[in-house]
Design an enzyme around this catalytic site. Structure first.
Site, short mmCIF file in Angstrom:
data_model
loop_
_atom_site.label_atom_id
_atom_site.label_comp_id
_atom_site.label_asym_id
_atom_site.label_seq_id
_atom_site.Cartn_x
_atom_site.Cartn_y
_atom_site.Cartn_z
N ASP A 84 -40.24 31.27 22.68
CA ASP A 84 -39.57 31.61 21.42
C ASP A 84 -38.46 30.60 21.17
OD1 ASP A 84 -38.07 32.75 23.65
OD2 ASP A 84 -36.84 33.79 22.16
N GLU A 145 -36.58 35.17 25.12
CA GLU A 145 -35.44 34.77 25.94
C GLU A 145 -34.21 34.49 25.08
OE1 GLU A 145 -32.57 32.23 27.98
OE2 GLU A 145 -33.72 31.77 26.17
#
Length: 390
Positions: A84, A145
């Site tokens: 991400d 994350e």
């Protein structure tokens, strides 16, 4: 055993990853998330000879794990990278990877799709070596994350339930190929002061919550200065704190009934959530003792522990030896300031270390990763896996 990464193959994988919009939807409303990049990553993992499993702790937030099976009689290693990214506001062509002067540009190239491409390349090299390791090598491409680490937290929960097995983790956040054995943690705290709303002309009736928050800010400034005067951690320095967001009032001619402050407190080992909360509680109790009419409340709304291991830990020693063989030098032992998933893995009893490529521009308008360092990272990971799992 010596391994050589294929620079063209690695660069092609990385360019494919950067071309996918995987902006974290918690950070940017309506963003794409990890669904599409999970499909692409799964394909690259399968092409590298890995068995692929998909895990989805929340709808639309998948992680994928590629497994190179060992003989079953050795320790298992997880190579961990998140896919991400943060948002792309202000960037030109964030999903159109370009290469200039040995650097690949684009959102996520540095943070941290370059490392993910290196992890996949490393697993491919191990699998293609003709030698079956004793333990499994896992490549974990994890979601979220950049906000709450749903992906790595989910994998650790599955490990605790016996659904996944890994004994050590190399978290491949960028470090310019140095060995990171410590990083800072953080605690997010919200403080609220209460007043009494009234028309601006009715000074006998109004109580200004904003002015009351001023007392809190004054004490926080003193605490911040005291924190930075502490000896701190040998690799990370002193702890720190800042007043991040402040909101209060409803109009220019109205006494503010409520003022809210959000504080970020960056921690270093051995600080804990409990020790941070004790400091905040003691500070506010001191203010109440001076003025019993002061209405102030606080709470912790998010917390992540700092990370620390030692150069003598097994996986750190394996990575250090591997880096020495690949780079021809002993990597520097460092601490780093950003929080990483290594704090979660280490806290769960997984022997952990951080090493990643060189580059710049994490969360910035111009982001790039050095391609040669990605290739060297792949070779270091391969050597470390052969050593640790062999």
């Amino acid at each position: 055993m010596s391994f050589s990464a294929d620079p063209l193959r690695l660069t092609t994988t990385l360019a494919d990853l950067v071309a996918i919009d995987s902006v974290n939807p918690t950070l940017v409303e309506g963003a794409s998330g990890e669904t599409e990049i999970a499909r692409l990553t799964s394909r690259h993992m399968r092409e590298a000879g890995l068995e692929v499993a998909r895990y989805e702790p929340e709808a639309g937030r998948p992680s994928v794990v590629g497994r190179l099976a060992g003989a079953g009689d050795g320790p298992a290693l997880m190579l961990n990278a998140h896919y991400d990214t943060v948002g792309v506001e202000g960037m030109e062509a964030p999903f159109s990877p370009s290469i200039r002067d040995g650097r690949l540009y684009g959102r996520g190239a540095y943070d941290m799709k370059g490392a993910l491409a290196a992890c996949i390349e490393a697993a491919r090299l191990v699998g293609g070596s003709g030698t079956r390791l004793a333990g499994d090598v896992l490549v974990a491409a994890v979601a979220d994350e950049e906000y709450a680490s749903l992906g790595t937290a989910d994998l650790l929960e599955r490990r605790a339930r016996g659904e996944l097995a890994f004994d050590a983790a190399i978290v491949t956040e960028p470090t310019s190929l140095d060995l990171c054995v410590a990083h800072r943690g953080f605690t997010w705290i919200e403080i609220t002061t209460r007043g009494q709303a009234a028309h601006g002309s009715r000074y006998r009736e109004g109580v200004d919550a904003n002015l009351r928050m001023g007392r809190v800010l004054h004490r926080l400034e003193a605490l911040s200065e005291e924190l930075q005067s502490r000896p701190g951690h040998p690799l990370l320095g002193s702890p720190s704190m800042h007043a991040a967001l402040l909101e209060g009032g409803s109009g220019i001619s109205t006494y503010s009934a409520r003022c809210t402050l959000q504080v970020e407190r960056r921690t270093v080992p051995p600080e804990t959530r409990k020790s941070v909360e004790y400091e905040i509680a003691a500070m506010l109790e001191g203010l109440r003792a001076e003025d019993p009419s002061l209405e102030v409340a606080w709470s912790t709304f998010f917390h992540r522990e700092p990370f620390e291991t030692t150069p003598e830990a097994p996986i750190v020693a394996c990575v250090s030896h591997a880096a020495r063989r690949v780079l021809g030098r002993t990597p520097e032992i460092i601490g780093d300031s950003p929080w990483m998933d290594s704090a979660l893995t280490q806290a769960a009893g997984v022997d952990s270390v951080v090493i990643g490529p060189h580059g710049a521009g994490a969360h910035a308008d111009v982001e790039w990763v050095d391609l040669e360092s990605c290739a060297r990272l792949a070779e270091i990971l391969t050597e470390a896996a052969a050593d640790y799992c062999g």
